[in-house]
Design an enzyme around this catalytic site. Structure first.
Site, PDB file in Angstrom:
ATOM      1  N   PRO A  28       0.868  -1.305   0.076  1.00 50.76           N
ATOM      2  CA  PRO A  28       0.109  -0.035  -0.084  1.00 50.76           C
ATOM      3  C   PRO A  28       0.745   1.297  -0.057  1.00 50.76           C
ATOM      4  O   PRO A  28       0.622   2.288  -0.768  1.00 50.76           O
ATOM      5  CB  PRO A  28      -0.967  -0.005   1.277  1.00 50.76           C
ATOM      6  CG  PRO A  28      -0.943  -1.469   1.730  1.00 50.76           C
ATOM      7  CD  PRO A  28       0.459  -2.278   1.065  1.00 50.76           C
TER       8      PRO A  28
ATOM      9  N   LYS B  96       5.191   9.365 -11.000  1.00 51.73           N
ATOM     10  CA  LYS B  96       4.030   8.953 -10.654  1.00 51.73           C
ATOM     11  C   LYS B  96       3.178   9.828  -9.922  1.00 51.73           C
ATOM     12  O   LYS B  96       1.954  10.053 -10.078  1.00 51.73           O
ATOM     13  CB  LYS B  96       4.436   7.453 -10.017  1.00 51.73           C
ATOM     14  CG  LYS B  96       3.128   6.769  -9.356  1.00 51.73           C
ATOM     15  CD  LYS B  96       2.264   6.331 -10.406  1.00 51.73           C
ATOM     16  CE  LYS B  96       0.958   5.835  -9.465  1.00 51.73           C
ATOM     17  NZ  LYS B  96      -0.024   5.382 -10.797  1.00 51.73           N
TER      18      LYS B  96
END
Ligand code: NAD
Length: 296
Positions: free
Chosen positions: A66, A171
């Site tokens: 995560p 990103k």
């Protein structure tokens, strides 16, 4: 074929591992959630009792976790996974995490003679399932060439963003833009619907007009406008609100560190925090449409 250890079999990691199995790789897998492990075993993977076991004979280690704290504690914390990876192995860290955490893991890998790339992905759960992800890579160009065959079993586009951590910077910038155009799309649809226009008709108009964008065309947030997207299944699955909130937090940290103004990114972060605080953290991020509701 190289033997792969895959850690983190969630919404993204599960289908990515499935594509590696399909390509003929042998896989040792580990996840904290037994159901995720069982799903990979059903496709031919071998379940490891812990991450250390999973990596102990790996030529390539891939992780899809995560957030920064999970990656840091797995590789550098108590589990000390970095010490268990065979020297000379290749490490592909695909989670979206802070560039600083990525650089810390790179440094620890380098000390052990392990070649590493930060390789976060774009393309969502559909791209993970179809094997069409985009990998945005930070690290040495030669390491990318070494990783190319395995990355191509999971994705279609590979970009070398620059040195260690650069994949994460690119990103984070992309996801800040994604949040901004998702919110803008939700706002425009809401304005149209509140003034009597059918959301599908409005979407068709904007798609070929100057308002066209990925959120509108590929991931429409208004329920029922598009088949197969989270908005048409009560915002289940997809890319969670809390994961988007995490990425916007990473963007704000990077903005502060570089003294760059990101007024729309900062507003997007506040709106996603509000939405998460109202109990929507596990819904897909296009559910921001529910926060920006039609009135009257
Ligand atoms: P997820 O929460 O569905 O999966 C994460 C998995 O990691 C879970 O199965 C969890 O049990 C496992 N995990 C956590 N800590 C672990 C540990 N110490 N050891 C083993 N397993 C552990 O998340 P996801 O949607 O698959 O996203 C993963 C990463 O990919 C995130 O960084 C996210 O930002 C990024 N990402 C997600 C999407 C998307 O559309 N979901 C798109 C692009 C990038």
């Amino acid at each position: 074929m190289p033997h792969i250890a895959f850690i983190g079999l969630g919404h993204m990691g599960g289908p990515m591992a499935a594509n590696l199995l399909k390509a003929g790789h042998s896989l040792s897998v580990f996840d904290l959630v037994p159901a995720a492990l069982e799903a990979a075993v059903a496709l031919g993977a071998t379940a490891a009792p812990n991450a250390v076991h999973a990596v102990s004979h790996a030529d390539i280690v891939i992780s899809m976790l995560p957030a920064s704290q999970h990656v840091e504690s797995l590789y550098l914390g108590e589990a000390a996974l970095m010490q268990a990876i065979p020297g000379g192995a290749l490490l592909l860290e695909c989670s979206t995490i802070s560039p600083d955490t990525a650089r810390k893991v790179h440094a620890a890998a380098q000390k052990r003679g392990i070649a590493m790339l930060d390789a976060p992905v774009s393309g969502g759960t559909a791209g993970a399932a179809a094997g069409t992800l985009t990998f945005i890579v930070g690290g040495e160009a030669a390491t990318l060439e070494r990783a190319r065959p395995v990355l191509e079993a999971m994705g279609k586009n590979l970009f070398h963003a620059g040195a260690a951590g650069a994949g994460q910077v690119a990103k984070i910038a992309n996801n800040m833009l994604l949040a901004i155009h998702m919110i803008g799309t939700a706002e425009a649809l809401n304005l149209g619907v509140a003034n009597g226009i059918d959301p599908k008709v409005l979407s068709d108009i904007m798609r070929v007009s100057s308002g066209g964008n990925w959120s509108l065309e590929k991931y429409n947030p208004w329920p029922g406008v598009m088949d197969g997207v989270p908005a048409s299944r009560d915002y289940a699955g997809g890319f969670g609100v809390d994961l988007m909130l995490k990425d916007l937090g990473l963007a704000m940290e990077a903005a502060q560190a570089s003294r760059v103004a990101t007024p729309l990114g900062s507003t997007a972060r506040s709106l996603y925090a509000l939405h998460s605080g109202q109990g929507s953290g596990q819904l897909d991020f296009s559910s921001i449409q529910q926060l920006i509701k039609r009135r009257g």
